[in-house]
Design a protein around this motif. Structure first.
Motif, mmCIF file in Angstrom:
data_model
loop_
_atom_site.group_PDB
_atom_site.id
_atom_site.type_symbol
_atom_site.label_atom_id
_atom_site.label_comp_id
_atom_site.label_asym_id
_atom_site.label_seq_id
_atom_site.Cartn_x
_atom_site.Cartn_y
_atom_site.Cartn_z
ATOM 1 N N GLU A 117 20.894 1.486 9.224
ATOM 2 C CA GLU A 117 20.074 1.262 7.976
ATOM 3 C C GLU A 117 20.619 2.695 7.117
ATOM 4 O O GLU A 117 20.724 2.508 5.981
ATOM 5 C CB GLU A 117 18.631 1.547 8.228
ATOM 6 C CG GLU A 117 18.002 0.011 8.534
ATOM 7 C CD GLU A 117 16.491 0.227 8.931
ATOM 8 O OE1 GLU A 117 15.600 1.292 8.905
ATOM 9 O OE2 GLU A 117 16.148 -0.753 9.495
ATOM 10 N N TYR A 118 20.877 3.737 7.775
ATOM 11 C CA TYR A 118 21.318 4.997 7.041
ATOM 12 C C TYR A 118 22.712 4.809 6.604
ATOM 13 O O TYR A 118 22.943 5.066 5.494
ATOM 14 C CB TYR A 118 20.991 6.162 8.068
ATOM 15 C CG TYR A 118 21.564 7.405 7.017
ATOM 16 C CD1 TYR A 118 20.807 7.678 6.061
ATOM 17 C CD2 TYR A 118 22.773 8.081 7.673
ATOM 18 C CE1 TYR A 118 21.244 9.011 5.556
ATOM 19 C CE2 TYR A 118 23.039 9.317 6.939
ATOM 20 C CZ TYR A 118 22.439 9.557 5.759
ATOM 21 O OH TYR A 118 22.763 10.739 5.181
ATOM 22 N N ARG A 119 23.431 4.220 7.386
ATOM 23 C CA ARG A 119 24.930 4.058 6.932
ATOM 24 C C ARG A 119 24.992 2.997 6.001
ATOM 25 O O ARG A 119 25.909 3.152 4.996
ATOM 26 C CB ARG A 119 25.437 3.299 8.110
ATOM 27 C CG ARG A 119 26.249 4.505 9.028
ATOM 28 C CD ARG A 119 27.368 3.633 9.759
ATOM 29 N NE ARG A 119 27.012 2.719 10.706
ATOM 30 C CZ ARG A 119 27.043 2.492 11.935
ATOM 31 N NH1 ARG A 119 27.433 3.525 12.701
ATOM 32 N NH2 ARG A 119 26.638 1.466 12.549
ATOM 33 N N ASP A 120 23.898 1.954 5.773
ATOM 34 C CA ASP A 120 24.020 1.029 4.760
ATOM 35 C C ASP A 120 23.169 1.525 3.361
ATOM 36 O O ASP A 120 23.048 0.710 2.379
ATOM 37 C CB ASP A 120 23.289 -0.190 5.232
ATOM 38 C CG ASP A 120 24.261 -0.963 6.229
ATOM 39 O OD1 ASP A 120 25.423 -0.666 6.246
ATOM 40 O OD2 ASP A 120 23.642 -1.933 6.977
ATOM 41 N N SER A 121 22.699 2.621 3.406
ATOM 42 C CA SER A 121 21.978 3.138 2.231
ATOM 43 C C SER A 121 22.802 3.464 1.177
ATOM 44 O O SER A 121 24.067 3.989 1.405
ATOM 45 C CB SER A 121 20.964 4.373 2.569
ATOM 46 O OG SER A 121 21.763 5.338 2.809
ATOM 47 N N GLU A 122 22.286 3.437 -0.163
ATOM 48 C CA GLU A 122 23.081 3.738 -1.244
ATOM 49 C C GLU A 122 23.495 5.207 -1.099
ATOM 50 O O GLU A 122 24.456 5.609 -1.695
ATOM 51 C CB GLU A 122 22.201 3.381 -2.547
ATOM 52 C CG GLU A 122 22.162 2.024 -2.653
ATOM 53 C CD GLU A 122 23.374 1.085 -2.870
ATOM 54 O OE1 GLU A 122 24.272 1.834 -3.472
ATOM 55 O OE2 GLU A 122 23.714 0.165 -1.994
ATOM 56 N N ASP A 123 22.474 6.030 -0.743
ATOM 57 C CA ASP A 123 22.830 7.599 -0.746
ATOM 58 C C ASP A 123 24.021 7.783 0.359
ATOM 59 O O ASP A 123 24.887 8.670 -0.096
ATOM 60 C CB ASP A 123 21.460 8.335 -0.432
ATOM 61 C CG ASP A 123 20.380 8.376 -1.257
ATOM 62 O OD1 ASP A 123 20.822 8.195 -2.427
ATOM 63 O OD2 ASP A 123 19.272 8.440 -1.011
ATOM 64 N N PHE A 124 23.988 7.271 1.345
ATOM 65 C CA PHE A 124 25.169 7.460 2.352
ATOM 66 C C PHE A 124 26.537 6.988 1.807
ATOM 67 O O PHE A 124 27.543 7.694 1.659
ATOM 68 C CB PHE A 124 24.914 6.967 3.693
ATOM 69 C CG PHE A 124 25.937 7.248 4.694
ATOM 70 C CD1 PHE A 124 25.988 8.483 5.234
ATOM 71 C CD2 PHE A 124 26.733 6.244 5.092
ATOM 72 C CE1 PHE A 124 27.009 8.936 6.077
ATOM 73 C CE2 PHE A 124 27.747 6.511 6.096
ATOM 74 C CZ PHE A 124 27.748 7.757 6.403
ATOM 75 N N LYS A 125 26.447 5.810 0.964
ATOM 76 C CA LYS A 125 27.555 5.274 0.416
ATOM 77 C C LYS A 125 28.072 6.167 -0.584
ATOM 78 O O LYS A 125 29.316 6.424 -0.884
ATOM 79 C CB LYS A 125 27.375 3.829 -0.252
ATOM 80 C CG LYS A 125 27.049 2.871 0.888
ATOM 81 C CD LYS A 125 26.791 1.434 0.366
ATOM 82 C CE LYS A 125 26.529 0.508 1.517
ATOM 83 N NZ LYS A 125 26.117 -0.696 0.887
#
Length: 124
Positions: A108-116
């Motif tokens: 979920e974190y890897r898919d978050s907009e902030d991580f991107k």
């Protein structure tokens, strides 16, 4: 002594390098955690034949030992009859459930907009 050395740029560059190192470290942790060349559970380096042929864990690549443990856990949690070892106790099930929760949170974190956004900043 009449000449003063300006350290402003040096400090700014050092801060920038330190921030970039931290970001790169975070990038490796989160991107490498999904590497198909490593066991998703224990991190052991897999030979190419191992991660090409075992897909019993769905999205996970496991070494032989973790794969057999996953199969027992997965069958047991689905209510199937499975031969269990004495150490397949409630704490063992909790460990696997916690690992799945961790993997879900990581995804979920890897898919978050902030991580991107972080990854895009690193590529610049």
């Amino acid at each position: 002594m009449a000449e003063v050395i300006d350290l402003t740029n040096k400090r700014a560059r050092k801060k920038q390098v330190g921030q970039r190192d931290r970001l790169e470290s975070a990038r490796r942790v989160f991107l490498c955690s999904g590497c198909p060349s490593r066991c998703a559970k224990c991190g052991t380096q897999l030979e190419s034949r191992e991660h090409d042929c075992y897909s019993g864990g769905g999205d996970f690549s496991f070494c032989d030992i973790c794969a057999s443990e996953w199969e027992v856990f997965d069958k047991a949690r689905r209510g199937e009859d499975v031969e269990r070892q004495y150490y397949h106790n409630q704490a063992w099930f909790t460990l696997w459930e916690s690992w799945l929760t961790y993997r879900k949170a990581l995804t979920e974190y890897r898919d978050s907009e902030d991580f991107k956004r972080l990854l895009m900043e690193l590529d610049q």
